[in-house]
Design an enzyme around this catalytic site. Structure first.
Site, PDB file in Angstrom:
ATOM      1  N   GLY A  11      48.553  97.078 -15.794  1.00 57.48           N
ATOM      2  CA  GLY A  11      49.380  95.935 -15.389  1.00 57.48           C
ATOM      3  C   GLY A  11      50.519  95.752 -16.377  1.00 57.48           C
ATOM      4  O   GLY A  11      50.376  96.061 -17.557  1.00 57.48           O
ATOM      5  N   ARG A  81      41.989 111.093  -9.549  1.00 57.51           N
ATOM      6  CA  ARG A  81      43.198 110.944  -8.734  1.00 57.51           C
ATOM      7  C   ARG A  81      42.840 111.070  -7.259  1.00 57.51           C
ATOM      8  O   ARG A  81      42.099 111.970  -6.867  1.00 57.51           O
ATOM      9  CB  ARG A  81      44.163 112.071  -9.138  1.00 57.51           C
ATOM     10  CG  ARG A  81      45.560 111.852  -8.722  1.00 57.51           C
ATOM     11  CD  ARG A  81      46.442 112.897  -9.398  1.00 57.51           C
ATOM     12  NE  ARG A  81      47.663 113.079  -8.633  1.00 57.51           N
ATOM     13  CZ  ARG A  81      48.672 112.221  -8.637  1.00 57.51           C
ATOM     14  NH1 ARG A  81      48.610 111.152  -9.394  1.00 57.51           N
ATOM     15  NH2 ARG A  81      49.742 112.443  -7.905  1.00 57.51           N
ATOM     16  N   GLY A 115      46.740  98.839 -21.927  1.00 56.08           N
ATOM     17  CA  GLY A 115      45.526  98.120 -22.295  1.00 56.08           C
ATOM     18  C   GLY A 115      44.359  99.093 -22.406  1.00 56.08           C
ATOM     19  O   GLY A 115      44.560 100.323 -22.424  1.00 56.08           O
ATOM     20  N   ASP A 116      43.152  98.541 -22.429  1.00 52.89           N
ATOM     21  CA  ASP A 116      41.949  99.359 -22.605  1.00 52.89           C
ATOM     22  C   ASP A 116      41.877 100.577 -21.683  1.00 52.89           C
ATOM     23  O   ASP A 116      41.560 101.674 -22.130  1.00 52.89           O
ATOM     24  CB  ASP A 116      40.710  98.505 -22.317  1.00 52.89           C
ATOM     25  CG  ASP A 116      40.277  97.761 -23.565  1.00 52.89           C
ATOM     26  OD1 ASP A 116      40.724  98.143 -24.652  1.00 52.89           O
ATOM     27  OD2 ASP A 116      39.479  96.814 -23.430  1.00 52.89           O
ATOM     28  N   THR A 138      48.618  93.869 -23.406  1.00 53.50           N
ATOM     29  CA  THR A 138      47.995  93.126 -22.302  1.00 53.50           C
ATOM     30  C   THR A 138      48.166  91.640 -22.544  1.00 53.50           C
ATOM     31  O   THR A 138      48.067  91.173 -23.682  1.00 53.50           O
ATOM     32  CB  THR A 138      46.486  93.404 -22.105  1.00 53.50           C
ATOM     33  OG1 THR A 138      45.913  92.330 -21.351  1.00 53.50           O
ATOM     34  CG2 THR A 138      45.720  93.493 -23.402  1.00 53.50           C
ATOM     35  N   ASP A 140      46.079  89.607 -21.671  1.00 57.00           N
ATOM     36  CA  ASP A 140      44.727  89.063 -21.929  1.00 57.00           C
ATOM     37  C   ASP A 140      44.359  89.085 -23.412  1.00 57.00           C
ATOM     38  O   ASP A 140      43.404  88.420 -23.824  1.00 57.00           O
ATOM     39  CB  ASP A 140      43.675  89.873 -21.157  1.00 57.00           C
ATOM     40  CG  ASP A 140      43.746  89.661 -19.660  1.00 57.00           C
ATOM     41  OD1 ASP A 140      44.607  88.889 -19.207  1.00 57.00           O
ATOM     42  OD2 ASP A 140      42.943  90.269 -18.937  1.00 57.00           O
ATOM     43  N   ASP A 142      42.910  91.401 -25.127  1.00 55.79           N
ATOM     44  CA  ASP A 142      41.516  91.811 -25.314  1.00 55.79           C
ATOM     45  C   ASP A 142      41.336  93.240 -25.825  1.00 55.79           C
ATOM     46  O   ASP A 142      40.242  93.790 -25.748  1.00 55.79           O
ATOM     47  CB  ASP A 142      40.729  91.610 -24.009  1.00 55.79           C
ATOM     48  CG  ASP A 142      41.295  92.425 -22.852  1.00 55.79           C
ATOM     49  OD1 ASP A 142      42.330  93.090 -23.026  1.00 55.79           O
ATOM     50  OD2 ASP A 142      40.694  92.399 -21.766  1.00 55.79           O
ATOM     51  N   ARG A 184      40.269  88.592 -17.456  1.00 54.88           N
ATOM     52  CA  ARG A 184      39.158  89.229 -16.745  1.00 54.88           C
ATOM     53  C   ARG A 184      37.869  89.157 -17.554  1.00 54.88           C
ATOM     54  O   ARG A 184      36.846  88.694 -17.073  1.00 54.88           O
ATOM     55  CB  ARG A 184      39.541  90.694 -16.483  1.00 54.88           C
ATOM     56  CG  ARG A 184      38.471  91.533 -15.854  1.00 54.88           C
ATOM     57  CD  ARG A 184      39.030  92.878 -15.433  1.00 54.88           C
ATOM     58  NE  ARG A 184      39.786  92.791 -14.210  1.00 54.88           N
ATOM     59  CZ  ARG A 184      39.253  92.838 -12.983  1.00 54.88           C
ATOM     60  NH1 ARG A 184      37.959  93.003 -12.817  1.00 54.88           N
ATOM     61  NH2 ARG A 184      40.011  92.741 -11.926  1.00 54.88           N
ATOM     62  N   GLU A 235      40.087  83.334 -14.896  1.00 56.45           N
ATOM     63  CA  GLU A 235      39.672  83.951 -13.620  1.00 56.45           C
ATOM     64  C   GLU A 235      38.316  84.652 -13.748  1.00 56.45           C
ATOM     65  O   GLU A 235      37.581  84.790 -12.776  1.00 56.45           O
ATOM     66  CB  GLU A 235      40.730  84.958 -13.161  1.00 56.45           C
ATOM     67  CG  GLU A 235      40.926  86.070 -14.179  1.00 56.45           C
ATOM     68  CD  GLU A 235      41.938  87.125 -13.794  1.00 56.45           C
ATOM     69  OE1 GLU A 235      42.532  87.039 -12.716  1.00 56.45           O
ATOM     70  OE2 GLU A 235      42.133  88.045 -14.621  1.00 56.45           O
ATOM     71  N   GLN A 286      52.313  84.483 -15.023  1.00 56.65           N
ATOM     72  CA  GLN A 286      51.999  84.697 -16.448  1.00 56.65           C
ATOM     73  C   GLN A 286      52.488  86.050 -16.952  1.00 56.65           C
ATOM     74  O   GLN A 286      52.602  86.269 -18.150  1.00 56.65           O
ATOM     75  CB  GLN A 286      50.475  84.661 -16.665  1.00 56.65           C
ATOM     76  CG  GLN A 286      49.878  83.302 -16.451  1.00 56.65           C
ATOM     77  CD  GLN A 286      48.386  83.384 -16.127  1.00 56.65           C
ATOM     78  OE1 GLN A 286      47.560  83.214 -16.996  1.00 56.65           O
ATOM     79  NE2 GLN A 286      48.041  83.638 -14.876  1.00 56.65           N
TER      80      GLN A 286
HETATM   81  O1  F6P Z   1      44.827  93.017 -17.544  1.00 60.46           O
HETATM   82  C1  F6P Z   1      45.580  91.890 -17.388  1.00 60.46           C
HETATM   83  C2  F6P Z   1      45.350  91.236 -16.078  1.00 60.46           C
HETATM   84  O2  F6P Z   1      46.349  90.307 -16.150  1.00 60.46           O
HETATM   85  C3  F6P Z   1      43.975  90.621 -15.811  1.00 60.46           C
HETATM   86  O3  F6P Z   1      43.783  89.379 -16.409  1.00 60.46           O
HETATM   87  C4  F6P Z   1      43.961  90.541 -14.323  1.00 60.46           C
HETATM   88  O4  F6P Z   1      42.660  90.495 -13.789  1.00 60.46           O
HETATM   89  C5  F6P Z   1      44.664  91.766 -13.934  1.00 60.46           C
HETATM   90  O5  F6P Z   1      45.597  92.044 -14.953  1.00 60.46           O
HETATM   91  C6  F6P Z   1      45.325  91.691 -12.590  1.00 60.46           C
HETATM   92  O6  F6P Z   1      46.146  92.793 -12.423  1.00 60.46           O
HETATM   93  P1  F6P Z   1      46.775  93.266 -11.044  1.00 60.46           P
HETATM   94  O7  F6P Z   1      47.044  92.059 -10.225  1.00 60.46           O
HETATM   95  O8  F6P Z   1      48.001  93.992 -11.445  1.00 60.46           O
HETATM   96  O9  F6P Z   1      45.763  94.146 -10.416  1.00 60.46           O
END
Ligand code: F6P
Length: 360
Positions: A11, A81, A115-116, A138, A140, A142, A184, A235, A286
């Site tokens: 993301g 893939r 991110g991770d 990220t 988040d 995290d 998440r 969430e 956000q």
């Molecule tokens: O990893 C960041 C994050 O913002 C999470 O908090 C959220 O669940 C996720 O991305 C949503 O990503 P997308 O809508 O791009 O699938």
């Protein structure tokens, strides 16, 4: 002349463009090497037009823009893939092709901003002989091995503004307002925003909550003469003995999509406390838009530090922010310890000290 590829995966987060710009400028001004952009995460390595030449001119002024000029891909995992074979969709390991392509392009290393999930792909490619440098991203916050990812500060400020705005309308209408924010597996956005903006209840993934306890909290607030309330919900929050709430199931390649927990809490509070509630889901607001000064400052330092690591051959490392300094840690170590809200830390303690209910 050394040549590096840079890609942004997963993301998006405000600050991605500042990382790209800093890496390109450092390559030009300090190290005399070349940086090539890879479109749409790792996918760009398998696409016909997947590369973008990057120059100081092409990255001029991009640091103040949200998103990523390279594009991002949530599903772009070369180890899994989705391809069509005999009319059927199947998942295939295309990592060998990616490794070959990197060699054909003459890339000395990949700078992987993610991110991770994205950084784990980088680690797996590293195990197949690809040189990588990681940059943690990220909203988040995290990712392990760093105190801060860029993107978090922007998301936090947007969430704080949203709570402030909900506050005035909550007061006018004597309602309990619920705000669902991203997060998440980690509740940093909810905790920091709720603490900064004066929430009454904060629900985070790290603390499974009790429905009866939060109803009790709202009832005692009403009994104390307060006619409105503010509840901030990650969430990924879930009730004790319950599950996270999803708006869409996962599939072969994507995680299930979270969403809906705040509305469930709102319905419960209406039923149990005879209050009027309204729910706002802040969602991708956000993640979009202009990065804050902090995120630009951090992302620029990350981009320059990542290029420095690549140019000096220090591969397999991730840039990291610790105690006000940008440094670096082994990528493997960062991935081994994903970051979560420290339930013994001072932010949680401050929340409890000032009477914020965490639902436990
Ligand atoms: O990893 C960041 C994050 O913002 C999470 O908090 C959220 O669940 C996720 O991305 C949503 O990503 P997308 O809508 O791009 O699938």
């Amino acid at each position: 002349m050394k040549k590096f590829g840079i890609l942004t995966g997963g993301g998006d987060a405000p600050g991605l463009n500042a990382v790209i710009r800093a890496a390109v400028l450092a390559a030009e001004h300090q190290y005399g090497c070349e940086v090539v952009g890879i479109r749409s995460g790792f996918d760009g390595l398998l696409l016909p037009n997947g590369l973008v030449p990057l120059t100081p001119a092409s990255v001029q002024d991009i640091h103040s823009k949200g998103g990523t000029i390279l594009g991002a891909a949530n599903r772009g995992n070369p180890f899994a893939r989705l391809v069509e074979r005999d009319g059927q969709q199947v998942v295939e390991d295309a990592s060998g092709e990616v490794v070959t392509r990197i060699a054909e392009l003459g890339l000395d290393a990949l700078i992987v901003v993610g991110g991770d999930g994205t950084l784990a792909i980088a680690r797996d490619l590293m195990q197949k002989g690809v040189n990588v440098v990681g940059v943690p991203k990220t909203i988040d916050n995290d990712v392990g091995g760093t105190e801060m990812t860029f993107g978090f500060d922007t998301a936090l400020n947007i969430a704080v503004e949203a709570i402030d705005r909900l506050h005035t309308t909550a007061e006018s209408h004597q309602r309990v307002m619920l705000l669902e924010v991203m997060g998440r597996d980690a509740g940093f956005i909810a905790l920091h925003a709720g603490l900064s903006a004066g929430a009454d209840i904060i629900l985070i993934p790290e603390v499974p909550f009790s429905y009866s306890l939060i109803a009790e909290e709202i009832r005692s607030r009403l009994a104390g003469g307060y006619l409105d309330g503010l509840v901030v919900v990650s969430e990924g929050a879930r009730p004790l003995d319950g599950e996270q709430v999803f708006s869409r199931a996962g599939d072969l390649l994507a995680l299930p999509r979270l969403g809906g927990i705040a509305q469930q809490v709102a319905a419960w509070l209406e039923q149990e406390c005879q209050v009027e509630t309204r729910t706002t889901v802040l969602g991708h607001i956000q993640r979009g838009g202009t990065p804050t000064a902090f995120d630009r400052w951090l992302a620029t330092r990350y981009g320059a530090a990542a290029l420095r690591l690549a140019a000096t051959g220090q591969y397999g490392r991730m840039v990291s922010y610790q105690q006000g300094r940008v440094t670096d840690v082994p990528l493997e170590e960062a991935l081994g310890h994903p970051k979560r809200v420290d339930l013994q830390g001072d932010a949680v303690r401050a929340a409890r000290d000032i009477g914020i209910c965490l639902g436990d």
